[in-house]
Design an enzyme around this catalytic site. Structure first.
Site, short mmCIF file in Angstrom:
data_model
loop_
_atom_site.label_atom_id
_atom_site.label_comp_id
_atom_site.label_asym_id
_atom_site.label_seq_id
_atom_site.Cartn_x
_atom_site.Cartn_y
_atom_site.Cartn_z
N LYS A 22 0.83 -1.21 0.00
CA LYS A 22 0.00 0.00 0.00
C LYS A 22 0.87 1.27 0.00
CE LYS A 22 -2.37 2.84 3.37
NZ LYS A 22 -1.38 3.45 4.25
N ASN A 23 1.83 1.34 0.90
CA ASN A 23 2.55 2.60 1.05
C ASN A 23 3.52 2.87 -0.10
OD1 ASN A 23 1.08 3.31 3.25
ND2 ASN A 23 2.62 2.71 4.78
N ARG A 93 -4.33 10.15 3.21
CA ARG A 93 -3.20 11.00 3.59
C ARG A 93 -2.20 11.16 2.45
NH1 ARG A 93 -1.89 13.73 7.62
NH2 ARG A 93 0.27 14.29 7.79
N CYS A 117 -5.31 8.44 8.34
CA CYS A 117 -5.52 7.88 9.67
C CYS A 117 -5.23 8.91 10.74
CB CYS A 117 -4.63 6.65 9.88
SG CYS A 117 -5.35 5.20 9.15
N ARG A 123 -0.20 15.36 12.91
CA ARG A 123 0.65 14.78 11.87
C ARG A 123 1.18 15.93 11.01
NH1 ARG A 123 -1.71 9.23 9.36
NH2 ARG A 123 0.38 9.24 8.51
N ILE A 125 3.43 18.47 8.56
CA ILE A 125 4.12 18.29 7.27
C ILE A 125 5.19 19.37 7.07
CG2 ILE A 125 2.23 17.02 6.14
CD1 ILE A 125 1.63 19.66 4.58
N ASP A 308 3.69 0.74 12.14
CA ASP A 308 2.47 0.24 11.50
C ASP A 308 2.16 -1.21 11.86
OD1 ASP A 308 2.19 2.70 10.37
OD2 ASP A 308 2.99 2.14 8.42
N ARG A 400 -9.09 0.35 3.53
CA ARG A 400 -8.16 1.32 2.93
C ARG A 400 -6.83 0.66 2.61
NH1 ARG A 400 -6.43 5.79 6.44
NH2 ARG A 400 -4.93 5.79 4.76
N1 EPU Z 1 7.02 14.42 11.19
C1 EPU Z 1 7.27 15.73 11.46
N2 EPU Z 1 7.22 16.62 10.44
C2 EPU Z 1 6.94 16.24 9.16
C3 EPU Z 1 6.68 14.89 8.88
C4 EPU Z 1 6.73 14.00 9.92
O1 EPU Z 1 7.52 16.09 12.60
O2 EPU Z 1 6.93 17.10 8.27
C5 EPU Z 1 7.07 13.42 12.28
C6 EPU Z 1 5.71 12.76 12.53
O3 EPU Z 1 4.91 13.52 13.41
C7 EPU Z 1 6.12 11.42 13.08
C8 EPU Z 1 7.45 11.11 12.37
O4 EPU Z 1 7.92 12.36 11.87
O5 EPU Z 1 6.36 11.53 14.46
C9 EPU Z 1 7.35 10.13 11.23
O6 EPU Z 1 6.36 10.54 10.32
P1 EPU Z 1 6.45 10.18 8.76
O7 EPU Z 1 6.46 11.44 8.00
O8 EPU Z 1 7.55 9.20 8.54
O9 EPU Z 1 5.04 9.48 8.52
P2 EPU Z 1 4.11 9.62 7.26
O10 EPU Z 1 4.92 9.76 6.03
O11 EPU Z 1 3.03 10.59 7.53
C10 EPU Z 1 4.18 7.07 6.70
C11 EPU Z 1 3.17 5.99 6.50
C12 EPU Z 1 2.51 5.67 7.83
C13 EPU Z 1 3.59 5.28 8.84
C14 EPU Z 1 4.69 6.33 8.92
C15 EPU Z 1 5.88 5.90 9.77
C16 EPU Z 1 2.40 6.34 4.24
C17 EPU Z 1 1.32 6.79 3.34
N3 EPU Z 1 2.17 6.44 5.54
O12 EPU Z 1 3.45 8.18 7.22
O13 EPU Z 1 1.68 4.55 7.56
O14 EPU Z 1 3.01 5.11 10.11
O15 EPU Z 1 5.18 6.62 7.60
O16 EPU Z 1 6.47 4.77 9.25
O17 EPU Z 1 3.44 5.87 3.78
C18 EPU Z 1 -0.16 3.17 7.75
O18 EPU Z 1 0.21 2.59 6.72
O19 EPU Z 1 -1.06 2.72 8.52
C19 EPU Z 1 0.46 4.43 8.11
C20 EPU Z 1 -0.10 5.29 8.94
#
Ligand code: EPU
Length: 432
Positions: A22-23, A93, A117, A123, A125, A308, A400
């Site tokens: 998925k990711n 997301r 989620c 969360r 960015i 995850d 999802r």
């Molecule tokens: N973070 C920041 N600033 C940012 C981005 C992230 O502080 O600009 C922090 C977040 O708050 C968190 C950490 O960095 O504490 C890691 O976040 P990351 O950006 O790696 O997560 P993400 O890209 O939003 C993806 C997966 C998630 C998975 C996380 C961690 C996708 C679409 N989503 O999310 O997957 O939990 O990486 O591995 O790839 C899932 O599949 O159920 C899912 C939620």
């Protein structure tokens, strides 16, 4: 509204085929919009996040055609740059990857801030936006939209050090930098398998990306990407989820079409818990006959234990002998599911990003409400392992990210069926 009825307490036996990740899919589909000419993506999971992202591409003018149930041909030759509206973005997301991809292709993007989620915490960015700005993009967030535009219409390569090794920021910056002018270097980059898969997809279409899978990724911008064929990697988390299900329920299941190396941390932890795992070229034979033993888990970026997989392994630990401690060092508050487990008889205390689980002899079936994708998967595992019948609502979260979850669980002897329930009934049955 669909709900799942699960009759628990049966060990699982048989084979499960693992689908595409998925990711990885949710990054590769937006990436396809930078490709000129038809691009065929194979091993695409049939999940609602994929349908949604393909719908966004179509809205922007792409031609999308399924060649078979798991292969899709996308032609973005005559794409126009449009707005990605809130109705689409809030449901997935990964819609924020449209930002990096549209910036790469058009030098400008206008995308609603994402949903996806909700773990109960924020969360952010900020690292994505910091990366875009370093590439010469003016970024403005207004009325729930990110509006981004590169001066002169094309991004310029830059060095970016991420404050956190964010998967999403690494992917978004990689997308934006692929067609930028000059070299981009991402330091403290995420190393997850889906980051590498995206880089492999882009390289196979003519990009020049080096170092994906390490914490320094170098992207030499190219003039354009050409069409081609690419097959998505197997889903590490789907495979891990079924491993945790066998751990919780007992039995013996062969998980086919996966990459055993991606499963190393799960294999190590489940072995510690008393699960036997035999590794073959592209499959794992997972069996649990004896009792489950406690373990401590700390989630970490890859190659550490994935966040995850944290709720799913917690479901198994509820039934393990002794006290287990789970620390989620990636997300602050990903333990909302534990309230549902408690109603099944689990003994869990949560304090911030720490959960302490006292194993119990048995869980009992209950009415459960999925609160996010992996929490929903964990409730499914707990329901399959529990004595009696459980009803799970809000299963759209599970769908999802898990393809044909009912078929796959039934195929190994689990008792699960989906029923359509009127919304008023769901409201009553999940109240409180
Ligand atoms: N973070 C920041 N600033 C940012 C981005 C992230 O502080 O600009 C922090 C977040 O708050 C968190 C950490 O960095 O504490 C890691 O976040 P990351 O950006 O790696 O997560 P993400 O890209 O939003 C993806 C997966 C998630 C998975 C996380 C961690 C996708 C679409 N989503 O999310 O997957 O939990 O990486 O591995 O790839 C899932 O599949 O159920 C899912 C939620």
């Amino acid at each position: 509204m669909t709900k799942y009825i699960v009759e628990g307490g049966r060990p699982l036996f048989g084979e499960i085929h693992i689908g595409g990740a998925k990711n990885a899919a949710v990054a590769i589909i937006p990436a396809a919009l930078m490709v000129s000419g038809p691009c065929r993506i194979e091993n695409v999971p049939q999940i609602s996040d994929v349908t949604l992202l393909l719908g966004i591409l179509q809205d922007l003018g792409a031609k999308v055609r399924y060649v078979n149930p798991h292969a899709v041909e996308v032609d973005c030759t005559s794409l126009r740059n449009g707005r990605v509206p809130y109705e689409s973005a809030r449901r997935c997301r990964a819609s924020y990857y449209m930002l990096g991809a549209l910036l790469g292709r058009f030098g400008a993007a206008d995308v609603a801030l994402p949903g996806g989620c909700d773990f109960g915490g924020t969360r952010p960015i900020d690292q994505h936006l910091k990366g875009f700005r370093a590439l010469g993009v003016q970024v403005d967030t207004q009325s729930g939209f990110v509006m981004a535009e590169a001066a002169g219409g094309r991004l310029r390569g830059a060095s970016i050090f991420l404050d956190k090794s964010s998967v999403g920021a690494t992917i978004n910056i990689m997308l934006a930098a692929t067609l930028a002018e000059g070299m981009t270097v991402i330091e403290n980059a995420a190393k997850e398998p889906h980051v590498v898969d995206l880089a492999n997809f882009l390289n196979s279409m003519g990009a020049n990306i080096m170092g994906a899978g390490t914490d320094v990724i170098k992207i030499r911008g190219v003039e354009g990407l050409r069409g081609g064929t690419y097959s998505i990697i197997p889903d590490q988390i789907e495979a891990g989820t079924y491993m945790a299900a066998v751990a919780a329920c007992g039995g013996e299941v062969k998980l086919c079409s996966l990459i055993p190396k991606h499963m190393d941390c799960m294999t190590a932890k489940l072995s510690e818990m008393g699960v036997e795992i035999q590794e073959m070229d592209d499959s794992l034979l997972v069996s649990r006959i004896g009792p489950l033993v406690r373990a401590n888990i700390k989630t970490m970026p890859y190659p550490g234990f994935p966040t995850d997989m944290q709720p799913q392994i917690a479901a198994a630990l509820c039934l393990a002998r002794g006290t287990s401690v789970i620390t989620d060092s990636v997300w602050n508050s990903r333990f909302r599911y534990t309230d549902e487990f408690k109603r099944m008889g689990a003994q869990i205390q949560v304090n911030g990003n720490l959960a302490i689980i006292e194993g119990v002899e048995r869980l009992t079936g209950a009415q459960l409400e999925a609160c996010d994708l992996r929490a929903g998967a964990a409730m499914l595992i707990a329901a399959l392992a529990a004595q009696g019948i459980s009803e799970i609502t809000n299963v759209q979260y599970i769908e999802r990210g898990y393809e044909d979850v009912i078929g796959k669980i039934r195929g190994v002897g689990g008792s699960i069926r989906a029923v359509e329930a009127p919304e008023e009934e769901l409201a009553v049955s999940t109240a409180g």
